[in-house]
Design a protein around this motif. Structure first.
Motif, PDB file in Angstrom:
ATOM      1  N   GLU A 222      -6.303   2.638   0.786  1.00 13.34           N
ATOM      2  CA  GLU A 222      -7.414   3.481   1.205  1.00 13.34           C
ATOM      3  C   GLU A 222      -7.209   3.983   2.635  1.00 13.34           C
ATOM      4  O   GLU A 222      -7.584   5.108   2.964  1.00 13.34           O
ATOM      5  CB  GLU A 222      -8.734   2.705   1.109  1.00 13.34           C
ATOM      6  CG  GLU A 222      -9.126   2.287  -0.304  1.00 13.34           C
ATOM      7  CD  GLU A 222      -9.400   3.461  -1.225  1.00 13.34           C
ATOM      8  OE1 GLU A 222      -9.632   4.576  -0.715  1.00 13.34           O
ATOM      9  OE2 GLU A 222      -9.382   3.263  -2.460  1.00 13.34           O
ATOM     10  N   THR A 223      -6.591   3.153   3.476  1.00 10.23           N
ATOM     11  CA  THR A 223      -6.292   3.587   4.849  1.00 10.23           C
ATOM     12  C   THR A 223      -5.319   4.759   4.848  1.00 10.23           C
ATOM     13  O   THR A 223      -5.486   5.727   5.603  1.00 10.23           O
ATOM     14  CB  THR A 223      -5.707   2.412   5.659  1.00 10.23           C
ATOM     15  OG1 THR A 223      -6.658   1.353   5.696  1.00 10.23           O
ATOM     16  CG2 THR A 223      -5.367   2.843   7.080  1.00 10.23           C
ATOM     17  N   LEU A 224      -4.304   4.679   3.997  1.00 11.22           N
ATOM     18  CA  LEU A 224      -3.340   5.777   3.898  1.00 11.22           C
ATOM     19  C   LEU A 224      -4.006   7.041   3.358  1.00 11.22           C
ATOM     20  O   LEU A 224      -3.719   8.150   3.812  1.00 11.22           O
ATOM     21  CB  LEU A 224      -2.165   5.368   3.000  1.00 11.22           C
ATOM     22  CG  LEU A 224      -1.235   4.295   3.579  1.00 11.22           C
ATOM     23  CD1 LEU A 224      -0.227   3.843   2.527  1.00 11.22           C
ATOM     24  CD2 LEU A 224      -0.512   4.815   4.820  1.00 11.22           C
TER      25      LEU A 224
ATOM     26  N   ASP B 250      -2.475  -3.817  -2.571  1.00 10.52           N
ATOM     27  CA  ASP B 250      -3.123  -3.795  -1.257  1.00 10.52           C
ATOM     28  C   ASP B 250      -4.040  -2.567  -1.214  1.00 10.52           C
ATOM     29  O   ASP B 250      -3.684  -1.521  -0.665  1.00 10.52           O
ATOM     30  CB  ASP B 250      -2.067  -3.732  -0.150  1.00 10.52           C
ATOM     31  CG  ASP B 250      -2.693  -3.622   1.244  1.00 10.52           C
ATOM     32  OD1 ASP B 250      -3.931  -3.731   1.358  1.00 10.52           O
ATOM     33  OD2 ASP B 250      -1.935  -3.411   2.209  1.00 10.52           O
TER      34      ASP B 250
ATOM     35  N   ALA C 214       0.827  -1.211   0.000  1.00 13.37           N
ATOM     36  CA  ALA C 214       0.000   0.000   0.000  1.00 13.37           C
ATOM     37  C   ALA C 214       0.862   1.263   0.000  1.00 13.37           C
ATOM     38  O   ALA C 214       0.556   2.244  -0.683  1.00 13.37           O
ATOM     39  CB  ALA C 214      -0.919  -0.007   1.218  1.00 13.37           C
ATOM     40  N   LYS C 215       1.980   1.217   0.767  1.00 16.50           N
ATOM     41  CA  LYS C 215       2.815   2.423   0.867  1.00 16.50           C
ATOM     42  C   LYS C 215       3.443   2.766  -0.485  1.00 16.50           C
ATOM     43  O   LYS C 215       3.650   3.941  -0.812  1.00 16.50           O
ATOM     44  CB  LYS C 215       3.895   2.257   1.937  1.00 16.50           C
ATOM     45  CG  LYS C 215       4.952   1.205   1.625  1.00 16.50           C
ATOM     46  CD  LYS C 215       6.043   1.189   2.701  1.00 16.50           C
ATOM     47  CE  LYS C 215       7.144   0.206   2.326  1.00 16.50           C
ATOM     48  NZ  LYS C 215       8.237   0.188   3.313  1.00 16.50           N
TER      49      LYS C 215
ATOM     50  N   ALA D  54      -6.935  -2.047   0.270  1.00 19.91           N
ATOM     51  CA  ALA D  54      -7.443  -1.655   1.595  1.00 19.91           C
ATOM     52  C   ALA D  54      -6.408  -0.810   2.339  1.00 19.91           C
ATOM     53  O   ALA D  54      -6.738   0.222   2.944  1.00 19.91           O
ATOM     54  CB  ALA D  54      -7.798  -2.897   2.410  1.00 19.91           C
ATOM     55  N   GLY D  55      -5.150  -1.240   2.272  1.00 21.65           N
ATOM     56  CA  GLY D  55      -4.096  -0.459   2.911  1.00 21.65           C
ATOM     57  C   GLY D  55      -3.927   0.905   2.278  1.00 21.65           C
ATOM     58  O   GLY D  55      -3.695   1.909   2.954  1.00 21.65           O
TER      59      GLY D  55
ATOM     60  N   HIS E 160       0.721   4.219  -2.637  1.00 22.90           N
ATOM     61  CA  HIS E 160       0.484   5.584  -2.164  1.00 22.90           C
ATOM     62  C   HIS E 160       1.598   6.517  -2.630  1.00 22.90           C
ATOM     63  O   HIS E 160       1.350   7.670  -3.000  1.00 22.90           O
ATOM     64  CB  HIS E 160       0.391   5.578  -0.640  1.00 22.90           C
ATOM     65  CG  HIS E 160       0.060   6.916  -0.050  1.00 22.90           C
ATOM     66  ND1 HIS E 160       1.011   7.768   0.450  1.00 22.90           N
ATOM     67  CD2 HIS E 160      -1.121   7.552   0.090  1.00 22.90           C
ATOM     68  CE1 HIS E 160       0.439   8.867   0.890  1.00 22.90           C
ATOM     69  NE2 HIS E 160      -0.859   8.772   0.683  1.00 22.90           N
TER      70      HIS E 160
ATOM     71  N   ARG F   5      -7.617  12.799   6.999  1.00 22.72           N
ATOM     72  CA  ARG F   5      -7.750  13.135   8.415  1.00 22.72           C
ATOM     73  C   ARG F   5      -6.795  14.260   8.805  1.00 22.72           C
ATOM     74  O   ARG F   5      -7.186  15.229   9.464  1.00 22.72           O
ATOM     75  CB  ARG F   5      -7.483  11.900   9.274  1.00 22.72           C
ATOM     76  CG  ARG F   5      -7.732  12.117  10.771  1.00 22.72           C
ATOM     77  CD  ARG F   5      -7.311  10.900  11.575  1.00 22.72           C
ATOM     78  NE  ARG F   5      -5.871  10.752  11.641  1.00 22.72           N
ATOM     79  CZ  ARG F   5      -5.082  11.427  12.487  1.00 22.72           C
ATOM     80  NH1 ARG F   5      -5.612  12.295  13.336  1.00 22.72           N
ATOM     81  NH2 ARG F   5      -3.777  11.237  12.499  1.00 22.72           N
TER      82      ARG F   5
ATOM     83  N   ALA G 251      -7.166   7.780   3.706  1.00 23.01           N
ATOM     84  CA  ALA G 251      -8.018   8.277   4.786  1.00 23.01           C
ATOM     85  C   ALA G 251      -7.188   9.055   5.803  1.00 23.01           C
ATOM     86  O   ALA G 251      -7.632  10.080   6.341  1.00 23.01           O
ATOM     87  CB  ALA G 251      -8.741   7.111   5.463  1.00 23.01           C
ATOM     88  N   GLU G 252      -5.979   8.582   6.072  1.00 24.09           N
ATOM     89  CA  GLU G 252      -5.100   9.290   6.992  1.00 24.09           C
ATOM     90  C   GLU G 252      -4.706  10.651   6.424  1.00 24.09           C
ATOM     91  O   GLU G 252      -4.653  11.651   7.145  1.00 24.09           O
ATOM     92  CB  GLU G 252      -3.852   8.447   7.277  1.00 24.09           C
ATOM     93  CG  GLU G 252      -2.829   9.101   8.213  1.00 24.09           C
ATOM     94  CD  GLU G 252      -3.344   9.338   9.628  1.00 24.09           C
ATOM     95  OE1 GLU G 252      -2.656  10.019  10.392  1.00 24.09           O
ATOM     96  OE2 GLU G 252      -4.453   8.845   9.952  1.00 24.09           O
TER      97      GLU G 252
END
Length: 991
Positions: free
Chosen positions: A474-476, A469, A440-441, A471-472, A444, A482, A478-479
């Protein structure tokens, strides 16, 4: 299926756009025009042109994503009553929409199916308090079934099923109306996601009813409704706007009920043309033909998923969709950039270019060539495209070139990571059918740094047998959001009252007979009119009150008349005080805002109390306004000067040098305009000269209220793209009176005039500006430049600073070269932040560069002299040593600390005396340092030259030393230590 009318029915508002030579052919143009004509001719609607896709006056939206966006002020009850928009009760149009980024985002789906688009047209009809559910549903049915001839047995309707959490009941009224037209099994309830429409996080909203059409005949499949079936698709959404979504999520009832409908033009066209998808219609096929011709790829075949293993047809859909989006967005004033809507556009462009290059095999530069196809297809209904075509192509060509440079870098990074993952996987062994995850990183990183949309990374991963990845990722993301939200929240003033009026507040005022504020006195200077307090407001949380005191903090006062200027048109608001007749009750006016014609005077009550009905006096701070007015008037003159300089000799300047924004306050003026490169110093000087010349000519400044349609024809009139102007409109001219312009609008004499629509406060004569200084010209986004300038006292201060700097420069110019370098460095440091004319600053920089060239020349000559003297001295020393048979030589030879000279002198010494060991010490008077340099024969030398230098430096208190055999070198601090270095060197050599 009916043909939906005759040729006479569809000629309507846009002559020539409907080609009905074949009676039964539903061309895209005919579909659009038939819809417009139905509502204008049969349902008494007004055709209201589409707004730009870039909502310049609505910061809550990235793009216009629905037809109702431009009517938001009507829904909220805050439209300026002087605007024609305020008179609308029913409207119809085809609205340009973009859904990419923000709440409504279809970008990731484009290409994967045949019905998602980032750009699309929304056919819509609207009611602003005129009709509601009964008529809206009946007319939608009539239009679809009787006008367009759709088969009723293929239609389904949905309605809002309610939401207990929000206290919203099911929309039984809409359901009962639909049961008159459809059987119960085709009238279906759905939740908020599908049947409660919201424009954004805040704003007008309400329950909706959707109409779905089944492309396949003779079946009953209610279970497929809202299931993303390519055959059973939504075509029309009818929204019943009853609420406003507040900050924090609360819903408030609107005082009037409205209807907002939106029908997918592309989907309806595909149905009427009996095509399997939107992409098979005459909306897209000309683009596919052009893409095929440019790339040489096999023709578009309409395949999806596994049937399209090379993603070729997906690439066709992506490129065709994205060129439409970018053409409209750039034509309407947006540009690709690194943030906001500009970043969304940059993502879209890069996605399209990558698909075109890597999947279709397109050569670099192909993408911008598709603009003409879009313009040719759409210019009849959207004529602004033809005016902006050249600029759109230039912006896209520049962006495409820039991305092509990073595309290779991004793919190299991807390949490196992917190859390492695959190698590691092969070494581990394991299940060969299990796909390796691409981190994911890394996805990203490609997204945020290289500009790769994640679906492109997924496509490349799939080609390598990897899986991203997601899901990962999307988490990044989202961060990221945020952190961005936290930053935005940190900037927001905490605890402040929300001093705005929306539909609830304006309706409350209207229900109590409070008329809009008469603000005509804002154009009368040094006048303190009496006014009556009509309402007192303590913010949305509290509302209106009858009395306010100093304990209430910040409040807002609405008067029946005012001399205060409310912030608008880029000009900052007036400040001042409002006081009662005897001066005991005083409100300090810190801000003035206007909503729906009601002017809010906002600030704290500093003494006494104010009550509704009180008589008050408006006391504007005219000294402050006298600093604002010259900045505003000179903004107009600057606009004129820029066009005169930059469009000199340009036959078609449409889209070039257009105003993109402005800001005027009591300190400076700021003007943003469309231009693709920095202005040259000659262009800046000419622009500044023209503005100053207009001041020195003491030109009168005229304003005149004129009919909008008549004023629009004035030769050289400049207006802000996308701006809605009132009718009648205020025309401001610098130099010529306005009535002659209206009588003879094409007179070429007006070319030499600054004439614009403007509601601001201005000078009466340009001489009142006194001075003008163009402080800065810079780029703020792709194709957008910004000029900052000052007038009056600020310009005088800039002139004085420039004169002071010129004096310092003159003193520097007569200094000897030995002292000049430090002086130039000091002046350069001082010049950078200096608030002076950019023209003067550039002149000073040129002069400083010339002084620096003098210093460099002097230093170069000094080095050459040092070299010659050093070589001469070393020749003498080495010759004497060779003759006398001296093998170790330690001498001082001054040439500074220039390593090149040191090498040359040592080589000279070795050449003359090959068996000699030499150590030279050289002082640098300018820096206070000294150099130590040594050499020794490669074979049979009793001395290590590197250790020898180290010993000398150490003996002088330390410093840097090193080298590479057969030479050593080092630098010591303090010329007084040279003797110690010599002593240490001799001791090391044993001499």
């Amino acid at each position: 299926m009916s043909n939906g009318g005759t040729a006479e029915d569809v000629n309507g508002l846009h002559e020539g756009v409907a080609d009905l030579s074949i009676e039964t052919a539903w061309s895209a143009r005919r579909v659009r025009q038939t819809f417009i004509d139905y509502f204008t001719n049969k349902r008494e609607h007004v055709f209201w042109p589409s707004s730009p896709v870039v909502p310049h006056d609505d910061p809550t939206l990235l793009f216009a994503n629905a037809g109702m966006n431009q009517y938001k002020p009507l829904f909220l009850g805050i439209v300026d009553p002087k605007l024609p928009l305020s008179k609308l009760t029913r409207a119809v149009n085809s609205q340009k929409c973009i859904r990419a980024g923000g709440k409504h985002n279809d970008l990731e789906d484009v290409g994967k199916d045949t019905y998602h688009h980032t750009f699309f047209e929304m056919l819509g009809n609207w009611s602003f308090g005129s009709y509601f559910k009964e008529e809206a549903i009946a007319w939608a049915w009539d239009c679809l079934v009787n006008e367009f001839g759709l088969d009723p047995s293929r239609l389904y309707a949905t309605y809002f099923g309610g939401n207990e959490k929000q206290g919203l009941t099911a929309d039984e009224e809409a359901r009962n109306i639909w049961l008159r037209y459809l059987p119960p099994n085709r009238v279906l309830p759905f939740d908020c996601k599908d049947n409660f429409w919201e424009m954004g996080e805040t704003g007008p909203c309400g329950p909706c009813t959707e109409i779905h059409y089944d492309r396949l005949p003779a079946r009953e499949v209610p279970e497929l409704v809202n299931m993303d079936s390519p055959d059973l698709i939504e075509i029309w959404n009818v929204v019943f706007i009853q609420y406003n979504r507040e900050e924090g999520g609360a819903l408030r009832e609107l005082p009037s009920k409205h209807v907002d409908t939106g029908m997918g033009f592309e989907r309806l066209t595909s149905i009427l043309q009996d095509k399997p998808s939107n992409y098979d219609t005459d909306i897209f096929m000309p683009l596919f033909d052009a893409i095929q011709e440019l790339t040489g790829a096999p023709p578009y075949a309409g395949k999806l998923g596994k049937a399209d293993p090379e993603s070729r047809d997906m690439a066709y859909r992506v490129v065709a969709d994205h060129i439409r989006t970018l053409t409209f967005a750039i034509a309407d004033g947006a540009v690709p950039s690194n943030d906001g809507r500009g970043y969304v556009l940059r993502r879209i462009l890069r996605r399209a270019v990558r698909y075109g290059a890597k999947v279709l095999g397109a050569a670099p530069g192909f993408f911008s060539k598709l603009v003409h196809v879009v313009v040719n297809q759409m210019k009849d209904i959207f004529p602004e495209l033809e005016e902006k075509e050249k600029r759109v192509m230039e912006v896209l060509a520049d962006e495409e070139r820039a991305f092509n440079r990073t595309l290779d870098q991004g793919e190299k990074h991807f390949k490196k990571v992917a190859d390492e993952l695959l190698l590691a996987a092969s070494q581990r062994g394991g299940d060969k059918g299990e796909k390796v995850a691409f981190p994911a990183k890394e996805a990203h990183y490609l997204y945020s740094t290289m500009g790769f949309p994640v679906d492109l990374t997924e496509l490349m991963a799939e080609e390598k047998g990897l899986i991203v990845d997601r899901a990962g990722f999307e988490t990044l993301l989202a961060e990221d959001k945020r952190l961005s939200a936290m930053a935005a929240a940190a900037k927001k003033e905490m605890g402040g009252k929300e001093m705005v009026l929306e539909a609830e507040q304006t309706a409350w005022l209207q229900s109590r007979g409070v008329e809009i504020t008469d603000s005509s006195l804002k154009y009368v200077w040094h006048h303190e009119p009496s006014a009556r307090v009509m309402a007192l407001y303590k913010g949305k949380a509290v509302g209106f009150v009858e009395e306010v005191t100093a304990e209430d903090g910040v409040v807002a006062v609405i008067l029946n008349t005012t001399s205060f200027y409310a912030e608008q048109g880029g000009q900052i608001h007036d400040t001042g005080v409002i006081t009662n007749l005897d001066g005991t009750d005083t409100l300090r006016v810190d801000s003035v805002q206007s909503y729906g014609g009601y002017v809010l005077h906002i600030g704290p009550l500093e003494s006494g109390a104010l009550r509704v009905g009180d008589t008050a006096t408006c006391m504007v701070d005219y000294e402050r306004r006298a600093r604002i007015a010259p900045n505003h008037t000179m903004t107009h003159v600057l606009n004129y000067a820029l066009r005169r300089v930059l469009l000199k000799g340009v036959s078609d300047g449409s889209g070039l040098c257009d105003q993109k924004g402005s800001a005027v306050d009591d300190e400076k003026l700021r003007f943003d305009f469309a231009w693709n490169k920095a202005l040259t110093k000659e262009e800046l000087a000419e622009v500044e000269t023209i503005v100053r010349e207009r001041i020195s000519r003491e030109l009168p400044v005229h304003s005149y209220i004129a009919p909008l349609e008549k004023a629009l024809h004035i030769n050289s009139l400049r207006q802000v793209f996308g701006e809605r102007y009132p009718d009648p409109v205020r025309v401001l001219s610098v130099g010529h009176e306005v009535p002659p312009m209206l009588e003879d609008p094409t007179n070429p004499a007006w070319q030499d005039t600054s004439v614009e629509f403007c509601g601001g406060t201005h000078l009466s004569n340009t001489r009142e500006a006194e001075r003008f200084a163009l402080i800065e010209e810079t780029g703020i986004a792709k194709g957008i430049r910004r000029i900052t300038a000052v007038t009056k006292d600020m310009a005088r201060a800039a002139e004085e600073l420039a004169e002071e700097f010129a004096g310092l420069l003159a003193l520097a110019e007569v200094k000897p070269e030995e002292e000049l370098e430090g002086e130039v460095k000091m002046l350069n440091t001082r010049l950078g932040p200096l608030t002076i004319s950019a023209v003067e600053k550039e002149r000073f920089r040129t002069a400083l560069d010339a002084l620096l060239a003098r210093v460099k020349k002097f230093k170069k000559e000094k080095v050459a002299r040092s070299r010659d003297l050093a070589l001469s001295r070393v020749t003498e020393i080495a010759t004497e040593a060779a003759v006398s048979g001296r093998s170790v030589v330690i001498e001082r030879v001054d040439f500074g600390t220039d390593g090149k000279i040191a090498k040359e002198t040592l080589d000279k010494a070795s050449q003359i005396h090959p068996s000699g060991c030499f150590l030279l010490i050289s002082a640098d008077e300018d820096s206070g340092k000294f150099g130590v340099y040594s050499t020794a024969p490669k074979l049979g030398s009793p001395l290590d030259p590197i250790a020898w230098v180290a010993a000398a430096i150490e003996g002088a208190g330390g410093g840097r030393s090193g080298g590479k055999s057969p030479r050593g070198q080092g630098v010591g601090e303090g010329l007084e230590k040279i003797g110690s270095a010599v002593t240490a060197a001799k001791a090391f050599a044993g001499v």
